[in-house]
Structures are given as C-alpha cells and as structure tokens.
Design a protein around this motif. Structure first.
Motif, PDB file in Angstrom:
ATOM      1  N   LEU A 131     -22.687  64.016  28.921  1.00 42.11           N
ATOM      2  CA  LEU A 131     -22.665  63.145  30.114  1.00 42.11           C
ATOM      3  C   LEU A 131     -23.797  62.167  30.339  1.00 42.11           C
ATOM      4  N   ALA A 132     -25.118  62.344  29.472  1.00 36.72           N
ATOM      5  CA  ALA A 132     -26.018  61.550  29.611  1.00 36.72           C
ATOM      6  C   ALA A 132     -25.721  60.233  28.473  1.00 36.72           C
ATOM      7  N   ALA A 133     -25.048  60.656  27.488  1.00 37.52           N
ATOM      8  CA  ALA A 133     -24.697  59.354  26.834  1.00 37.52           C
ATOM      9  C   ALA A 133     -23.519  58.618  27.260  1.00 37.52           C
ATOM     10  N   ALA A 191     -23.168  53.599  17.419  1.00 32.01           N
ATOM     11  CA  ALA A 191     -23.162  52.631  18.568  1.00 32.01           C
ATOM     12  C   ALA A 191     -24.646  52.351  18.879  1.00 32.01           C
ATOM     13  N   SER A 192     -25.505  52.918  18.131  1.00 32.68           N
ATOM     14  CA  SER A 192     -27.066  52.480  18.278  1.00 32.68           C
ATOM     15  C   SER A 192     -27.370  51.325  17.277  1.00 32.68           C
ATOM     16  N   ARG A 193     -26.417  51.075  16.147  1.00 31.75           N
ATOM     17  CA  ARG A 193     -26.465  49.936  15.259  1.00 31.75           C
ATOM     18  C   ARG A 193     -25.985  48.601  15.769  1.00 31.75           C
ATOM     19  N   PHE A 194     -24.932  48.735  16.876  1.00 33.35           N
ATOM     20  CA  PHE A 194     -24.252  47.421  17.247  1.00 33.35           C
ATOM     21  C   PHE A 194     -25.178  46.787  18.274  1.00 33.35           C
ATOM     22  N   VAL A 195     -24.844  45.357  18.641  1.00 30.68           N
ATOM     23  CA  VAL A 195     -25.629  44.629  19.536  1.00 30.68           C
ATOM     24  C   VAL A 195     -24.913  44.981  21.054  1.00 30.68           C
ATOM     25  N   VAL A 221     -25.483  56.487  29.692  1.00 34.95           N
ATOM     26  CA  VAL A 221     -26.082  55.302  28.816  1.00 34.95           C
ATOM     27  C   VAL A 221     -24.994  54.242  28.351  1.00 34.95           C
ATOM     28  N   ALA A 222     -24.192  54.535  28.177  1.00 32.47           N
ATOM     29  CA  ALA A 222     -22.893  53.620  27.742  1.00 32.47           C
ATOM     30  C   ALA A 222     -22.337  52.824  28.765  1.00 32.47           C
ATOM     31  N   PHE A 254     -19.022  45.235  23.421  1.00 34.99           N
ATOM     32  CA  PHE A 254     -18.042  46.190  23.897  1.00 34.99           C
ATOM     33  C   PHE A 254     -17.625  47.159  22.804  1.00 34.99           C
ATOM     34  N   THR A 255     -17.876  46.827  21.456  1.00 36.80           N
ATOM     35  CA  THR A 255     -17.670  48.131  20.366  1.00 36.80           C
ATOM     36  C   THR A 255     -18.846  49.007  20.648  1.00 36.80           C
ATOM     37  N   GLY A 256     -19.917  48.621  20.826  1.00 34.10           N
ATOM     38  CA  GLY A 256     -21.011  49.402  20.716  1.00 34.10           C
ATOM     39  C   GLY A 256     -21.030  50.365  21.875  1.00 34.10           C
ATOM     40  N   ARG A 257     -20.791  49.817  23.290  1.00 36.25           N
ATOM     41  CA  ARG A 257     -20.832  50.639  24.249  1.00 36.25           C
ATOM     42  C   ARG A 257     -19.570  51.469  24.555  1.00 36.25           C
ATOM     43  N   GLY A 258     -18.479  51.170  23.664  1.00 36.80           N
ATOM     44  CA  GLY A 258     -17.207  51.909  23.646  1.00 36.80           C
ATOM     45  C   GLY A 258     -17.379  53.130  23.071  1.00 36.80           C
ATOM     46  N   LEU A 259     -18.194  52.934  21.469  1.00 41.02           N
ATOM     47  CA  LEU A 259     -18.496  54.026  20.853  1.00 41.02           C
ATOM     48  C   LEU A 259     -19.504  54.801  21.466  1.00 41.02           C
ATOM     49  N   ALA A 260     -20.282  54.380  22.143  1.00 43.33           N
ATOM     50  CA  ALA A 260     -21.204  55.340  22.940  1.00 43.33           C
ATOM     51  C   ALA A 260     -20.568  56.299  23.678  1.00 43.33           C
ATOM     52  N   LEU A 261     -19.409  55.530  24.492  1.00 43.19           N
ATOM     53  CA  LEU A 261     -18.884  56.413  25.455  1.00 43.19           C
ATOM     54  C   LEU A 261     -17.804  57.378  24.978  1.00 43.19           C
ATOM     55  N   LEU A 262     -17.301  56.823  23.635  1.00 40.46           N
ATOM     56  CA  LEU A 262     -16.585  58.029  22.982  1.00 40.46           C
ATOM     57  C   LEU A 262     -17.253  59.164  22.376  1.00 40.46           C
ATOM     58  N   GLY A 263     -18.495  58.676  21.873  1.00 42.16           N
ATOM     59  CA  GLY A 263     -19.434  59.807  21.276  1.00 42.16           C
ATOM     60  C   GLY A 263     -20.035  60.803  22.465  1.00 42.16           C
ATOM     61  N   GLY A 264     -20.202  60.369  23.617  1.00 44.71           N
ATOM     62  CA  GLY A 264     -20.583  60.960  24.869  1.00 44.71           C
ATOM     63  C   GLY A 264     -19.398  62.073  25.280  1.00 44.71           C
ATOM     64  N   ILE A 265     -18.298  61.545  25.457  1.00 42.07           N
ATOM     65  CA  ILE A 265     -17.021  62.193  25.659  1.00 42.07           C
ATOM     66  C   ILE A 265     -16.754  63.374  24.504  1.00 42.07           C
TER      67      ILE A 265
END
Length: 182
Positions: free
Chosen positions: A93-95, A28-32, A98-99, A118-129
C-alpha cells in the motif's frame, strides 16, 4: 486431504508475486518520474529530470523489503507468516501511495519524457499491487503452506483406537492383572 503439490502452490505463488513486485518497484525507480524547465542563466532554460529513486527514496527499500519478505515467507509458518503477510500488504500500500502521490496528467515542459514518467509510476503501482496481493495470499493460506524444516519436525502423536484383546496382552506383559478390578 490435500496433495503435497497443492499445499505448496500458495507458497510458490506468494514467492513469485513478491519477486515480481520487487522487480517492478526496482524498475520503476530507474525511470524518469519528474521533469521541469529551470533557468540555467547563460545557458537558457534547462530540462531537469529526476528518476523514481531520486524523487522518492522509498522505492528501493520497498523493493528490498519485498525480496526479504520472500525469505521470510519460506522460513516461517503459522502466525509469524500472517504477521509478515500484514507487513507485506502495508508495504505494498505504501508503494501504491508513492506511485500516485504527485502524479499529474498535463503541464509537462517541451521535451519531457512523458512516456517514462507514466511508465515509471505505472510500474510502481503494479509493484505495489503485487506486493499487497502476495501479502493477502500469505495471510489467507499461512497455515496451509509448508515451512522450512517442517519435514524434520516430530510428528504429532495420534491416539488410535486399540483392540481390547491387545490391551489385555500388553497389560499382562507389563506384569499387571487385567482381570482384577481396581
């Protein structure tokens, strides 16, 4: 009684979930994550973008924390593993925060890579979950999961019911008179 394979299953589940969560946060950190048009003076309007790592400095440290959590889950046991599970849950939860912080669904400039946002933020949300899930599994199964070096620990002493005749013979061997009342 649980088999050795079934007692290891929660540990390997936690390890896999935390590693997947760390990979999702790193990806997620690599996406725009952000795009806007700025005035470039003579060049006109310029599309400025920021990646997830540029937009939120917490993504990469949270991914590293999840990887470190894997090592901690394998090495610790008992209450220390429960505390680490709580830390992982809070980090997840912090991740998630951030998402979703600052997400918008409209008003993107022309030419903005909306799918990447949306892909980057979605990946961050998935990673946090996933990191939250790994932490919760660790809290629930902390005492049932094996820990590093447990194979070499001294076994606990069990008091077994002994045969009274055997106790009499052992008392005789030690030089005591088992028939004498004390």
């Amino acid at each position: 009684m649980t088999s050795p394979a079934s007692s290891k299953r929660p540990l390997w589940t936690v390890v896999a979930v935390l590693l997947l969560g760390a990979a999702a946060l790193w990806g997620a950190s690599r996406f725009v994550w952000f795009a806007e048009l700025t005035d470039g003076g003579v060049r006109g309007m310029i599309l400025q973008t920021q990646t997830g790592a540029q937009r939120s400095a917490a993504l990469l440290p949270l991914a590293v924390l999840a990887v470190a959590g894997v090592a901690g889950m394998v090495a610790t046991g008992g209450w220390a593993r429960r505390v680490l599970g709580i830390v992982m849950s809070v980090a997840g939860l912090a991740a998630c925060w951030v998402a979703i912080d600052g997400v918008r669904f409209s008003g993107f400039p022309a030419g903005a890579p909306v799918w990447q946002i949306f892909t980057g933020r979605g990946l961050a949300l998935l990673g946090g979950i996933l990191v939250v899930l790994g932490g919760l599994i660790a809290i629930k199964h902390a005492s049932a999961m094996p820990r590093l070096g447990a194979r070499y620990a001294a076994p606990s002493v069990k008091k077994t019911a002994r045969d009274p005749d055997t106790e009499l013979w052992e008392a005789l061997s030690e030089g005591e008179d088992p028939t004498r009342d004390s």
